[in-house]
Design a protein around this motif. Structure first.
Motif, PDB file in Angstrom:
ATOM      1  N   TYR A 242       0.852  -1.194   0.000  1.00 55.48           N
ATOM      2  CA  TYR A 242       0.000   0.000   0.000  1.00 55.48           C
ATOM      3  C   TYR A 242       0.887   1.244   0.000  1.00 55.48           C
ATOM      4  N   TYR A 252      -4.561   6.356  -1.782  1.00 50.35           N
ATOM      5  CA  TYR A 252      -3.477   5.367  -1.719  1.00 50.35           C
ATOM      6  C   TYR A 252      -3.621   4.366  -2.857  1.00 50.35           C
ATOM      7  N   TYR A 253      -2.497   3.739  -3.218  1.00 44.55           N
ATOM      8  CA  TYR A 253      -2.453   2.730  -4.271  1.00 44.55           C
ATOM      9  C   TYR A 253      -2.182   1.361  -3.648  1.00 44.55           C
ATOM     10  N   ILE A 254      -2.724   0.332  -4.286  1.00 43.47           N
ATOM     11  CA  ILE A 254      -2.405  -1.037  -3.904  1.00 43.47           C
ATOM     12  C   ILE A 254      -1.533  -1.620  -5.015  1.00 43.47           C
ATOM     13  N   TYR A 269      -6.371   2.177  -7.232  1.00 45.82           N
ATOM     14  CA  TYR A 269      -6.344   3.449  -6.505  1.00 45.82           C
ATOM     15  C   TYR A 269      -7.613   3.603  -5.682  1.00 45.82           C
ATOM     16  N   PHE A 278      -4.877   8.608   4.900  1.00 41.70           N
ATOM     17  CA  PHE A 278      -4.144   7.344   4.822  1.00 41.70           C
ATOM     18  C   PHE A 278      -2.845   7.439   5.610  1.00 41.70           C
ATOM     19  N   SER A 280       0.674   5.687   6.127  1.00 44.96           N
ATOM     20  CA  SER A 280       1.602   4.730   5.516  1.00 44.96           C
ATOM     21  C   SER A 280       2.201   3.772   6.535  1.00 44.96           C
ATOM     22  N   TRP A 283      -0.719   1.309   7.225  1.00 47.59           N
ATOM     23  CA  TRP A 283      -1.514   0.907   6.063  1.00 47.59           C
ATOM     24  C   TRP A 283      -3.004   0.957   6.403  1.00 47.59           C
TER      25      TRP A 283
END
Length: 354
Positions: A242, A252-254, A269, A278, A280, A283
């Motif tokens: 993530y 956030y992107y997976i 996304y 989000f 980091s 996650w």
């Protein structure tokens, strides 16, 4: 090995997937897709040749006919004896599948079915062979090289009896006007071979080769390339998991793990729900005041006031979810985003902590 001049063909949609029974294209239609001055073999003729106009707006077609007993060789732009020319419009032709039929002895050709293989021409016949283990055949060098020196095109898909490929030289390469990552090549027998550049590359129609997407010049009629998403790292540093959006605090992107070990170029996304950013480190989507984000914290706050990253005494005024002004509370006062005002109570939200 003699080099064959390769032209860029200005292609119309008619060139792709044309069936054998389709009506032959006229000389004007073919020339409209060719570079200026190209020699072509008009449809249904073995002895007649035409040179296309010298410029796009000119009408100076020149045509000629081979002397008795000769056929026009579209690969060499000249007339030669019938025995030395493969005419695509001659019904008795039996060597249309043999690429070596009109080649000199000693010529090396790539094997379209096997990147490790190659074809050696001898006595007008194809002699197939393969490179040593872990090597691939490089068409331009006519040699076996390591994979890092040459990236093989993806699997080809042949389309038979293409009318333009019957009229232009074998080996002619041109861009696909529907997809900048693909291109075509005319091969023996008037066939069209469609190819696709390796992942992360696109076809540069001005140089007739696959290059990095950022360097590719697409055909003017082709759609522009979608921007390549590089959020999941590079081939040297692949990121999986993530990843925080670099343009918003809540997105956030997976990045999924790819079977080939390369970065995910189409990551999923998502955005956290309203009031959450989000994180980091965990996650997870957390209360916006518990997440440190150096981007515009007015995101999702319409026309309110928010804490400023790195200074709990400061505040930002939001309008339509973006910062329009900033200010600071009086001495010994802190801004509280929850109550929308300055307070003497020490505020130490993660969002504004140093």
């Amino acid at each position: 090995m003699c080099k064959v001049t390769i032209f860029v063909v200005l292609v119309t949609t008619a060139i792709v997937a044309v069936k054998a029974e389709s009506k032959p294209l006229s000389v004007e239609e073919i020339c409209s897709q060719m570079p200026a001055g190209t020699f072509i073999l008009p449809p249904n003729s073995c002895t007649h040749w035409v040179q296309c106009p010298s410029s796009a707006n000119a009408q100076d077609y020149e045509d000629g006919f081979c002397a008795y007993g000769l056929y026009f060789n579209k690969d060499k732009n000249r007339c030669e004896t019938m025995e030395d020319v493969v005419c695509p419009f001659e019904n008795t032709q039996t060597d249309s599948e043999n690429r070596c039929a009109s080649k000199k002895d000693g010529i090396f050709l790539s094997d379209p079915e096997n990147c490790n293989g190659y074809v050696f021409c001898m006595d007008g016949k194809e002699i197939r062979s393969t490179c040593p283990k872990d090597l691939v055949f490089h068409p331009s060098k006519s040699a076996c090289v390591y994979p890092k020196e040459y990236q093989c095109p993806k699997k080809t898909q042949n389309v038979t009896a293409n009318p333009i490929c019957n009229s232009v030289a074998n080996g002619t390469i041109f861009a696909d006007i529907k997809d900048c990552t693909k291109y075509h090549q005319c091969v023996a027998g008037g066939k069209l071979t469609s190819l696709e550049c390796p992942e992360s590359q696109a076809f540069n129609y001005s140089t007739l080769e696959c290059v990095a997407r950022s360097e590719a010049v697409c055909h003017p009629l082709a759609p522009e390339l979608e921007p390549e998403i590089d959020i999941c790292g590079t081939e040297e540093n692949v990121l999986v998991g993530y990843i925080a959006d670099e343009e918003s605090c809540s997105g956030y992107y997976i990045c999924a793990k790819q079977s080939d070990g390369k970065p995910d170029r189409s990551p999923t996304y998502l955005k956290c729900q309203d009031g959450y950013f989000f994180d980091s480190g965990t996650w997870s989507c957390r209360d916006r005041l518990n997440v440190k984000c150096s981007l515009d914290r007015c995101e999702g706050m319409a026309n309110k006031y928010v804490n400023v990253a790195g200074d709990c005494t400061a505040y930002a005024r939001c309008k339509n979810g973006a910062t329009v002004a900033t200010g600071k509370c009086e001495s010994n006062y802190f801004f509280d985003e929850r109550t929308q005002g300055c307070t003497p109570h020490n505020i130490s939200y993660m969002a504004c902590s140093a």
